[in-house]
Design an enzyme around this catalytic site. Structure first.
Site, mmCIF file in Angstrom:
data_model
loop_
_atom_site.group_PDB
_atom_site.id
_atom_site.type_symbol
_atom_site.label_atom_id
_atom_site.label_comp_id
_atom_site.label_asym_id
_atom_site.label_seq_id
_atom_site.Cartn_x
_atom_site.Cartn_y
_atom_site.Cartn_z
ATOM 1 N N GLY A 160 23.711 36.793 11.711
ATOM 2 C CA GLY A 160 23.240 37.483 10.503
ATOM 3 C C GLY A 160 21.875 38.114 10.604
ATOM 4 N N LYS A 165 29.207 40.487 10.307
ATOM 5 C CA LYS A 165 29.137 41.948 10.196
ATOM 6 C C LYS A 165 28.537 42.532 11.468
ATOM 7 C CE LYS A 165 25.968 44.027 7.636
ATOM 8 N NZ LYS A 165 25.273 44.825 8.683
ATOM 9 N N HIS A 183 31.956 43.296 17.660
ATOM 10 C CA HIS A 183 32.040 44.502 18.499
ATOM 11 C C HIS A 183 31.023 44.476 19.641
ATOM 12 C CE1 HIS A 183 28.932 47.282 16.240
ATOM 13 N NE2 HIS A 183 28.441 46.099 16.492
#
Length: 353
Positions: free
Chosen positions: A198, A254, A258
């Site tokens: 985060g 979030k 990736h």
């Protein structure tokens, strides 16, 4: 004078290669505009202004080179970053803001200032010189450029660490502004939530402001947590997501998965599965989902971001739904749901049963 005749496709192809070859001039001019705070200077007048007016307000520059500024502004006007029109009264060109240049305002939130500065920093540009080497020999561009991965490099380099955290932070309100309305029913039933990877906690704070009942934990590497500000309702915990993740009703991630290879994504997700309840737990992933038929405003940006992952991470990539399905199933999440949002990423809600 006889005009030479050329095939139109020949000229078009040549022109496109010229433009792509020097496409970096656009990003360098953009970085320059951010560093000089040109958008803020124009905004302070509340109307379009001349080059001389812009130059007179550039910080720490008693004698700014107006001729240089003019050429940089020509490039940015051509790319529709700023507006320009000729003043019939004074004879000067007046430069103004538009919907694009407003994203360059330092003092207005949200903006993309910090992301522009980090992505165009020499440390982050160096790996791009190694793409062909990696195609031929394997390996990772960032490691070839700097001798270690991005995370280790940032942990030893406070300047880059701050640039990177600021860059990630500037996307908080942009992405969360799309996530929160689209997922308003998903957060309501959660009692505790851990944001894995985060950063400095901005995403979690945005969630807690809308859902103050949530017991919120922001979880990241210790050197990142060391720089995190205090947010009401958010606890910061330093650790390693490849080892273990704090327990909670749900996990939020979030722009994290990736950054990693399929194998490491599975490892992270397996740790997530251990940290949530078997029957009621879930993982909320906010990341790109490639779609062939998704022709929205961010289609090219998603393709670009996949190359950014290639250049800056150790095996990271943007993924199709099929690729996400494989990773989730291998990690023990047989069910998932994709929620499209008006932003670069989508929301993937994954369940352990």
């Amino acid at each position: 004078m006889e005009e030479a005749k050329f095939d139109a496709n020949f000229l078009t192809g040549q022109a496109e290669i010229w433009q792509l070859m020097f496409a970096f001039t656009g990003s360098m001019a953009l970085k320059c505009a951010v560093q000089l705070r040109i958008a803020d200077i124009i905004n302070s007048y509340g109307k379009p202004i001349t080059l001389s007016q812009i130059a007179s307000h550039i910080i720490d520059s008693p004698s700014a080179e107006i001729s240089y500024l003019e050429r940089i502004m020509r490039r940015l006007v051509h790319k529709k970053i700023f507006t320009a029109h000729h003043s019939s009264e004074e004879g000067d060109t007046l430069y103004g803001l538009n919907e694009t240049s407003k994203w360059l305002l330092w003092d207005t939130k949200p903006n993309l200032v910090a992301l522009i500065l980090v992505e165009n920093n020499p440390w982050m540009l160096a790996p791009w010189q190694h793409l062909s080497h990696c195609v031929k020999d394997g390996g990772h561009p960032f490691e070839k450029a700097h001798g270690c991965d991005l995370w280790n490099f940032a942990s030893k380099n406070p300047e880059l660490n701050k640039l990177f955290n600021d860059g990630m932070g500037c996307m908080v309100k942009i992405f969360m502004g799309a996530v929160l309305p689209a997922y308003k029913d998903g957060f309501g039933s959660i009692g505790s939530l851990v944001d894995v990877g985060g950063g400095t906690g901005g995403d979690m704070y945005e969630i807690v402001k809308s859902y103050p009942h949530i017991r919120a934990i922001n979880f990241d590497l210790p050197h990142v947590i060391d720089t995190a500000p205090n947010y009401p309702g958010v606890s910061h915990i330093g650790g390693d997501m490849f080892v273990s993740i704090p327990n909670a009703d749900a996990i939020f991630m979030k722009s994290v998965l990736h950054d990693w290879s399929n194998e490491l994504c599975v490892k992270i997700l397996k740790n997530c599965r251990k940290a949530i309840p078997e029957k009621t737990g879930k993982v909320i992933i906010v990341d790109v989902v490639f779609e062939q038929d998704n022709k929205d405003a961010f289609e090219e940006t998603r393709i670009i971001m996949d190359l950014v992952m290639l250049a800056h991470t150790t095996g990271g990539k943007e993924r199709t739904e099929i690729e996400w399905k494989r990773i989730l199933e291998e990690a023990g999440f047989p069910r998932y749901k994709i929620i499209r949002i008006p932003a670069i990423p989508s929301i993937i809600e994954a369940y352990p049963i």
